[in-house]
Design an enzyme around this catalytic site. Structure first.
Site, PDB file in Angstrom:
ATOM      1  N   LYS A 100       0.818  -1.213   0.000  1.00 41.12           N
ATOM      2  CA  LYS A 100       0.000   0.000   0.000  1.00 41.12           C
ATOM      3  C   LYS A 100       0.862   1.278   0.000  1.00 41.12           C
ATOM      4  CE  LYS A 100      -4.012  -2.131   2.291  1.00 41.12           C
ATOM      5  NZ  LYS A 100      -5.045  -1.969   3.342  1.00 41.12           N
ATOM      6  N   TYR A 135     -12.460  -1.926  -3.636  1.00 39.77           N
ATOM      7  CA  TYR A 135     -12.981  -2.151  -2.276  1.00 39.77           C
ATOM      8  C   TYR A 135     -14.505  -1.996  -2.222  1.00 39.77           C
ATOM      9  CZ  TYR A 135      -8.427  -2.428   0.164  1.00 39.77           C
ATOM     10  OH  TYR A 135      -7.191  -2.822   0.641  1.00 39.77           O
ATOM     11  N   ASN A 161      -2.131   0.386   6.813  1.00 39.06           N
ATOM     12  CA  ASN A 161      -1.644  -0.890   7.335  1.00 39.06           C
ATOM     13  C   ASN A 161      -0.793  -1.684   6.343  1.00 39.06           C
ATOM     14  OD1 ASN A 161      -3.748  -1.650   5.735  1.00 39.06           O
ATOM     15  ND2 ASN A 161      -4.849  -2.811   7.284  1.00 39.06           N
ATOM     16  N   HIS A 190      -2.187  -5.411   1.541  1.00 38.68           N
ATOM     17  CA  HIS A 190      -3.516  -5.994   1.326  1.00 38.68           C
ATOM     18  C   HIS A 190      -3.349  -7.453   0.936  1.00 38.68           C
ATOM     19  CE1 HIS A 190      -7.415  -6.927  -0.433  1.00 38.68           C
ATOM     20  NE2 HIS A 190      -6.723  -7.456  -1.439  1.00 38.68           N
ATOM     21  N   GLU A 234      -9.968  -9.992  -7.627  1.00 40.35           N
ATOM     22  CA  GLU A 234      -8.946  -8.960  -7.417  1.00 40.35           C
ATOM     23  C   GLU A 234      -7.802  -9.074  -8.432  1.00 40.35           C
ATOM     24  OE1 GLU A 234      -8.016  -9.279  -3.246  1.00 40.35           O
ATOM     25  OE2 GLU A 234      -9.951  -8.420  -2.663  1.00 40.35           O
TER      26      GLU A 234
END
Ligand code: ATP
Ligand code: MG
Length: 137
Positions: free
Chosen positions: A9, A49, A112, A115, A126
């Protein structure tokens, strides 16, 4: 053999952690079968998402995901989906186990660092969201 989809990320790319994260992935026996460094548009992040669109954190999280470059990955290994989730650690780094990527690198529950797909169907969706079959080797 199983494939899963992963993202390094923006918070991690920004802090020059991509290489260290890729090293952990390869040293745990995953094959990187596709990789692309890119910048997601807000619309791409929202589409990706989409399952979370009713959640209160959705606007902020999709802005964060499109705030800087990411590294998109397809990983291959036996039990790739579960094993990558395990290597990532819990969503909230405060709850993540020692030695996991989120425990070591994540700044908070939103930033965070990584993913990972959570099931066979989401992994297929995805991967195809970002990669064509001819880009996976
Ligand atoms: P990911 O799907 O990114 O691998 P995850 O499956 O561990 O993470 P999800 O519940 O799918 O967790 O949430 C997707 C992402 O939304 C999280 O990784 C995090 O960046 C963000 N997020 C989740 N819960 C919160 C929250 N309570 N506050 C802020 N951001 C959140
Ligand atoms: Mg998730």
């Amino acid at each position: 053999m199983e494939r899963t989809f992963a993202i390094i990320k923006p918070d991690a790319v920004e802090r020059n952690l991509s290489e260290e994260i890729l090293e952990r992935i390869e040293s745990q026996g995953f094959k990187i079968v596709a990789m692309k460094r890119t910048l997601l548009s807000k619309a791409q992040a929202e589409g990706f998402y989409d399952v979370h669109k009713e959640r209160p954190f959705f606007p902020s999280m999709t802005s964060t995901m499109s705030s800087g470059p990411v590294v998109l990955l397809v990983l291959e290994k036996e039990n790739a989906i579960a094993d990558w989730r395990k290597l990532m650690g819990a969503t909230n780094p405060a709850d993540a186990e020692a030695g996991t990527i989120r425990k070591d690198f994540a700044e908070n529950i939103e930033r965070n660092s990584v993913h990972g797909s959570d099931a066979t169907e989401t992994a297929a969706f995805e991967m195809s969201y970002f990669f064509s079959q001819t880009e996976i080797h």
